[in-house]
Design a protein around this motif. Sequence first.
Motif, PDB file in Angstrom:
ATOM      1  N   ARG A  97     -16.854  45.053 -10.823  1.00  0.00           N
ATOM      2  CA  ARG A  97     -17.444  43.866 -11.452  1.00  0.00           C
ATOM      3  C   ARG A  97     -16.795  43.629 -12.818  1.00  0.00           C
ATOM      4  O   ARG A  97     -16.393  42.500 -13.131  1.00  0.00           O
ATOM      5  CB  ARG A  97     -18.956  44.036 -11.625  1.00  0.00           C
ATOM      6  CG  ARG A  97     -19.611  42.776 -12.157  1.00  0.00           C
ATOM      7  CD  ARG A  97     -21.081  42.971 -12.504  1.00  0.00           C
ATOM      8  NE  ARG A  97     -21.755  41.682 -12.636  1.00  0.00           N
ATOM      9  CZ  ARG A  97     -21.715  40.930 -13.734  1.00  0.00           C
ATOM     10  NH1 ARG A  97     -21.033  41.330 -14.801  1.00  0.00           N
ATOM     11  NH2 ARG A  97     -22.343  39.767 -13.772  1.00  0.00           N
ATOM     12  N   GLN A 112     -13.480  42.033 -12.669  1.00  0.00           N
ATOM     13  CA  GLN A 112     -13.517  40.590 -12.391  1.00  0.00           C
ATOM     14  C   GLN A 112     -13.939  39.797 -13.621  1.00  0.00           C
ATOM     15  O   GLN A 112     -13.427  38.706 -13.863  1.00  0.00           O
ATOM     16  CB  GLN A 112     -14.471  40.304 -11.227  1.00  0.00           C
ATOM     17  CG  GLN A 112     -13.935  40.747  -9.881  1.00  0.00           C
ATOM     18  CD  GLN A 112     -14.776  40.219  -8.716  1.00  0.00           C
ATOM     19  OE1 GLN A 112     -15.830  39.617  -8.911  1.00  0.00           O
ATOM     20  NE2 GLN A 112     -14.312  40.469  -7.507  1.00  0.00           N
ATOM     21  N   VAL A 113     -14.864  40.364 -14.413  1.00  0.00           N
ATOM     22  CA  VAL A 113     -15.309  39.678 -15.635  1.00  0.00           C
ATOM     23  C   VAL A 113     -14.122  39.528 -16.581  1.00  0.00           C
ATOM     24  O   VAL A 113     -13.883  38.462 -17.138  1.00  0.00           O
ATOM     25  CB  VAL A 113     -16.460  40.454 -16.318  1.00  0.00           C
ATOM     26  CG1 VAL A 113     -16.764  39.872 -17.691  1.00  0.00           C
ATOM     27  CG2 VAL A 113     -17.708  40.430 -15.449  1.00  0.00           C
ATOM     28  N   LYS A 138     -11.562  36.955 -15.352  1.00  0.00           N
ATOM     29  CA  LYS A 138     -12.032  35.576 -15.272  1.00  0.00           C
ATOM     30  C   LYS A 138     -11.479  34.722 -16.420  1.00  0.00           C
ATOM     31  O   LYS A 138     -11.147  33.549 -16.220  1.00  0.00           O
ATOM     32  CB  LYS A 138     -13.559  35.532 -15.271  1.00  0.00           C
ATOM     33  CG  LYS A 138     -14.039  34.325 -14.511  1.00  0.00           C
ATOM     34  CD  LYS A 138     -15.522  34.209 -14.431  1.00  0.00           C
ATOM     35  CE  LYS A 138     -15.857  32.877 -13.738  1.00  0.00           C
ATOM     36  NZ  LYS A 138     -17.216  32.500 -13.871  1.00  0.00           N
ATOM     37  N   MET A 180     -25.034  41.181  -1.195  1.00  0.00           N
ATOM     38  CA  MET A 180     -26.147  40.239  -1.286  1.00  0.00           C
ATOM     39  C   MET A 180     -25.573  38.840  -1.360  1.00  0.00           C
ATOM     40  O   MET A 180     -24.497  38.628  -1.899  1.00  0.00           O
ATOM     41  CB  MET A 180     -27.033  40.554  -2.489  1.00  0.00           C
ATOM     42  CG  MET A 180     -26.328  40.631  -3.818  1.00  0.00           C
ATOM     43  SD  MET A 180     -27.325  41.492  -5.053  1.00  0.00           S
ATOM     44  CE  MET A 180     -28.553  40.242  -5.419  1.00  0.00           C
ATOM     45  N   TRP A 188     -21.807  38.921  -2.957  1.00  0.00           N
ATOM     46  CA  TRP A 188     -21.447  39.863  -4.019  1.00  0.00           C
ATOM     47  C   TRP A 188     -21.784  41.289  -3.572  1.00  0.00           C
ATOM     48  O   TRP A 188     -22.648  41.491  -2.720  1.00  0.00           O
ATOM     49  CB  TRP A 188     -22.271  39.579  -5.286  1.00  0.00           C
ATOM     50  CG  TRP A 188     -22.044  38.253  -5.912  1.00  0.00           C
ATOM     51  CD1 TRP A 188     -21.165  37.952  -6.919  1.00  0.00           C
ATOM     52  CD2 TRP A 188     -22.718  37.020  -5.616  1.00  0.00           C
ATOM     53  NE1 TRP A 188     -21.256  36.625  -7.248  1.00  0.00           N
ATOM     54  CE2 TRP A 188     -22.194  36.024  -6.459  1.00  0.00           C
ATOM     55  CE3 TRP A 188     -23.708  36.651  -4.700  1.00  0.00           C
ATOM     56  CZ2 TRP A 188     -22.621  34.696  -6.442  1.00  0.00           C
ATOM     57  CZ3 TRP A 188     -24.142  35.322  -4.663  1.00  0.00           C
ATOM     58  CH2 TRP A 188     -23.599  34.365  -5.527  1.00  0.00           C
ATOM     59  N   LYS A 197     -23.755  44.700  -3.991  1.00  0.00           N
ATOM     60  CA  LYS A 197     -25.069  44.997  -4.548  1.00  0.00           C
ATOM     61  C   LYS A 197     -24.913  46.110  -5.582  1.00  0.00           C
ATOM     62  O   LYS A 197     -24.331  47.149  -5.277  1.00  0.00           O
ATOM     63  CB  LYS A 197     -26.007  45.496  -3.437  1.00  0.00           C
ATOM     64  CG  LYS A 197     -26.549  44.396  -2.549  1.00  0.00           C
ATOM     65  CD  LYS A 197     -27.257  44.971  -1.325  1.00  0.00           C
ATOM     66  CE  LYS A 197     -28.585  45.616  -1.679  1.00  0.00           C
ATOM     67  NZ  LYS A 197     -29.323  46.016  -0.455  1.00  0.00           N
ATOM     68  N   THR A 240     -28.644  43.989  -8.756  1.00  0.00           N
ATOM     69  CA  THR A 240     -28.053  42.761  -9.292  1.00  0.00           C
ATOM     70  C   THR A 240     -26.703  42.524  -8.627  1.00  0.00           C
ATOM     71  O   THR A 240     -26.201  43.376  -7.902  1.00  0.00           O
ATOM     72  CB  THR A 240     -27.875  42.870 -10.818  1.00  0.00           C
ATOM     73  OG1 THR A 240     -27.150  44.078 -11.091  1.00  0.00           O
ATOM     74  CG2 THR A 240     -29.201  42.919 -11.538  1.00  0.00           C
ATOM     75  N   THR A 241     -26.130  41.353  -8.894  1.00  0.00           N
ATOM     76  CA  THR A 241     -24.863  41.023  -8.239  1.00  0.00           C
ATOM     77  C   THR A 241     -23.692  41.715  -8.935  1.00  0.00           C
ATOM     78  O   THR A 241     -23.572  41.663 -10.157  1.00  0.00           O
ATOM     79  CB  THR A 241     -24.618  39.496  -8.250  1.00  0.00           C
ATOM     80  OG1 THR A 241     -24.612  39.028  -9.594  1.00  0.00           O
ATOM     81  CG2 THR A 241     -25.694  38.776  -7.457  1.00  0.00           C
ATOM     82  N   GLY A 242     -22.860  42.342  -8.137  1.00  0.00           N
ATOM     83  CA  GLY A 242     -21.657  42.994  -8.652  1.00  0.00           C
ATOM     84  C   GLY A 242     -20.450  42.099  -8.473  1.00  0.00           C
ATOM     85  O   GLY A 242     -20.546  40.887  -8.687  1.00  0.00           O
ATOM     86  N   ALA A 243     -19.343  42.702  -8.027  1.00  0.00           N
ATOM     87  CA  ALA A 243     -18.108  41.931  -7.849  1.00  0.00           C
ATOM     88  C   ALA A 243     -18.322  40.822  -6.825  1.00  0.00           C
ATOM     89  O   ALA A 243     -19.026  41.005  -5.828  1.00  0.00           O
ATOM     90  CB  ALA A 243     -16.988  42.857  -7.399  1.00  0.00           C
ATOM     91  N   PHE A 244     -17.699  39.685  -7.072  1.00  0.00           N
ATOM     92  CA  PHE A 244     -17.746  38.563  -6.126  1.00  0.00           C
ATOM     93  C   PHE A 244     -16.851  38.909  -4.935  1.00  0.00           C
ATOM     94  O   PHE A 244     -15.686  39.236  -5.104  1.00  0.00           O
ATOM     95  CB  PHE A 244     -17.245  37.289  -6.831  1.00  0.00           C
ATOM     96  CG  PHE A 244     -17.113  36.099  -5.921  1.00  0.00           C
ATOM     97  CD1 PHE A 244     -18.199  35.280  -5.657  1.00  0.00           C
ATOM     98  CD2 PHE A 244     -15.891  35.780  -5.337  1.00  0.00           C
ATOM     99  CE1 PHE A 244     -18.078  34.170  -4.825  1.00  0.00           C
ATOM    100  CE2 PHE A 244     -15.761  34.680  -4.500  1.00  0.00           C
ATOM    101  CZ  PHE A 244     -16.861  33.884  -4.251  1.00  0.00           C
ATOM    102  N   PRO A 259     -12.325  36.503  -6.321  1.00  0.00           N
ATOM    103  CA  PRO A 259     -12.292  35.364  -7.255  1.00  0.00           C
ATOM    104  C   PRO A 259     -10.994  34.565  -7.144  1.00  0.00           C
ATOM    105  O   PRO A 259     -10.916  33.436  -7.606  1.00  0.00           O
ATOM    106  CB  PRO A 259     -12.409  36.032  -8.620  1.00  0.00           C
ATOM    107  CG  PRO A 259     -13.122  37.317  -8.351  1.00  0.00           C
ATOM    108  CD  PRO A 259     -12.619  37.774  -7.014  1.00  0.00           C
ATOM    109  N   PHE A 300     -31.261  38.375  -7.715  1.00  0.00           N
ATOM    110  CA  PHE A 300     -31.464  39.828  -7.791  1.00  0.00           C
ATOM    111  C   PHE A 300     -32.571  40.271  -6.847  1.00  0.00           C
ATOM    112  O   PHE A 300     -33.343  39.454  -6.337  1.00  0.00           O
ATOM    113  CB  PHE A 300     -31.707  40.293  -9.231  1.00  0.00           C
ATOM    114  CG  PHE A 300     -32.748  39.516  -9.987  1.00  0.00           C
ATOM    115  CD1 PHE A 300     -34.067  39.933 -10.008  1.00  0.00           C
ATOM    116  CD2 PHE A 300     -32.413  38.351 -10.675  1.00  0.00           C
ATOM    117  CE1 PHE A 300     -35.020  39.225 -10.706  1.00  0.00           C
ATOM    118  CE2 PHE A 300     -33.373  37.628 -11.377  1.00  0.00           C
ATOM    119  CZ  PHE A 300     -34.678  38.069 -11.396  1.00  0.00           C
ATOM    120  N   PRO A 348     -16.419  32.137  -8.932  1.00  0.00           N
ATOM    121  CA  PRO A 348     -15.127  31.527  -9.262  1.00  0.00           C
ATOM    122  C   PRO A 348     -15.190  29.998  -9.177  1.00  0.00           C
ATOM    123  O   PRO A 348     -16.054  29.459  -8.524  1.00  0.00           O
ATOM    124  CB  PRO A 348     -14.185  32.077  -8.209  1.00  0.00           C
ATOM    125  CG  PRO A 348     -15.028  32.608  -7.133  1.00  0.00           C
ATOM    126  CD  PRO A 348     -16.379  32.878  -7.681  1.00  0.00           C
TER     127      PRO A 348
END
Lengths: 309, 159
Positions: free
Chosen positions: A155, A158-159, A162, A200, A232, A234, A243-247, A274, B51, B159
């Motif tokens: 994640r 990717q941040v 971006k 997720m 993403w 999980k 929560t959402t991790g890497a896309f 991404p 979430f 994205p």
Amino acid sequence: MKKFMLIAASAMIILLISLQFFRPEIGHLSVTGDLQAPANVKAILVRACYDCHSNQTNLRWYDQIQPVYWQVASHVRQGRKGLNFSNWDKLSPMDRKGKLWEAVNQIEQGAMPIKSYAFVHSDARVSKQDLAVLKNYLIGTVHETPNDTAKLRAREKQVQAKADQNQQKLPESLNGITYIPDYKNWQVISTSDRFDNGTMRVIYGNDVAVKAIKEHHINPWPNGAIFAKAAWDKLEDEQGNVTTGAFKQVEFMIKDDIKFRQTNGWGFARFKTPKLKPYGKDVMFTAECISCHKPMKDNDFVFTFPIKN
Amino acid sequence: MKRILNISIVLFATLNSCKPLTGADALINQKASLPESFRLSELHQKVITSFINNRKHTTSILYGNKVVHSILGADRANGNSGESFTLVTWQQQDDAHWFGARIPGDLISAETLTVADSNSQTIYHYQKFKGKELTKLADTTGNADRVRFILSKKASIMP
């Protein structure tokens, strides 16, 4: 009249006999690496699936009589193409997992084994108890690790990336579908917690789709309806917050029963990471989409149970 | 002989197999649907993130208005004037179409938060709506925690 019947019957018999000499090759291919699974699980899969989904095809005498043999040979060829337990080593661990979950889902939804096949080959049928054994086995393979460092790092990467991402041209899938960035402005019609593969998802619908849901006109869905499903990793913490991790990807389904007639009225596309890399090696990637969505044929090939907002 | 009989029955069955389509009422996720009076779709807010709580088996979506999306990624721990959020939470249920997935089940709550400035002071308007009908709650206990919780959520990578 009697003479005519006799000639007709003889002609039929001669035709049937001659047909026996036309034998499409199903091939006895080698087993490069067989599926590894607990004995009770494997026994069910061997009995129910291996005739068409492995290179260890066991044809009964009645399968070998034409014209039945043609259909059986075609089942076997198609079956091996979609899933072949004899070449299990050729798949990545992720793909093996994915294939098994898909197979069990196909069984649960009644799409596999093919009804006409199971009717004649009664031993291919999967009982409720068999299905429970398969499902329990799969549930046992799910391991959710809190604070998974590899996922956290993915994640973060990717941040970081971006910031310097500036895509000029919209990517296009191999079947000619252009990525639709506008999906982020659409309504959410569901979410999905895919514990089978640790992702997720959020499922969006465009205006046509949302209107169809409000008016209960969703089977079949109207032309112009589009879904987008974003996925993403999980990311779970020790308190069970996910929560959402890497896309991972975004997938589209575009309804147009004329343009996409060949793929059950839907245009399928998947853009990965991404960088939105179009999925598949060639345009035939849609065969995968079709085969997975087939159990939903009574629901216009849609898995999602949409929510009204 | 039985085999041959079976084969011929199958041939007929394949020719005649016809199953009615599933009705829309059975396909729409009624218990997860929001009451029309809530008018979520008219707010035109976009998803910030989603979430899950694996202990409570709940799933949530956090939406934000244009102001929120224009400053995503920046420091917004205290919120910024003009921001507006909606958080919807459901109980999870097994997906009848996919063994291996959980989807929204009963609607638990919707929470709204707007941030405003008044005399250089940040004012938070928080409101909770509960249950299938999203009934407005008068009880304000724990509101400050919920405001912090909503503002602490990081945006999903899109994205």
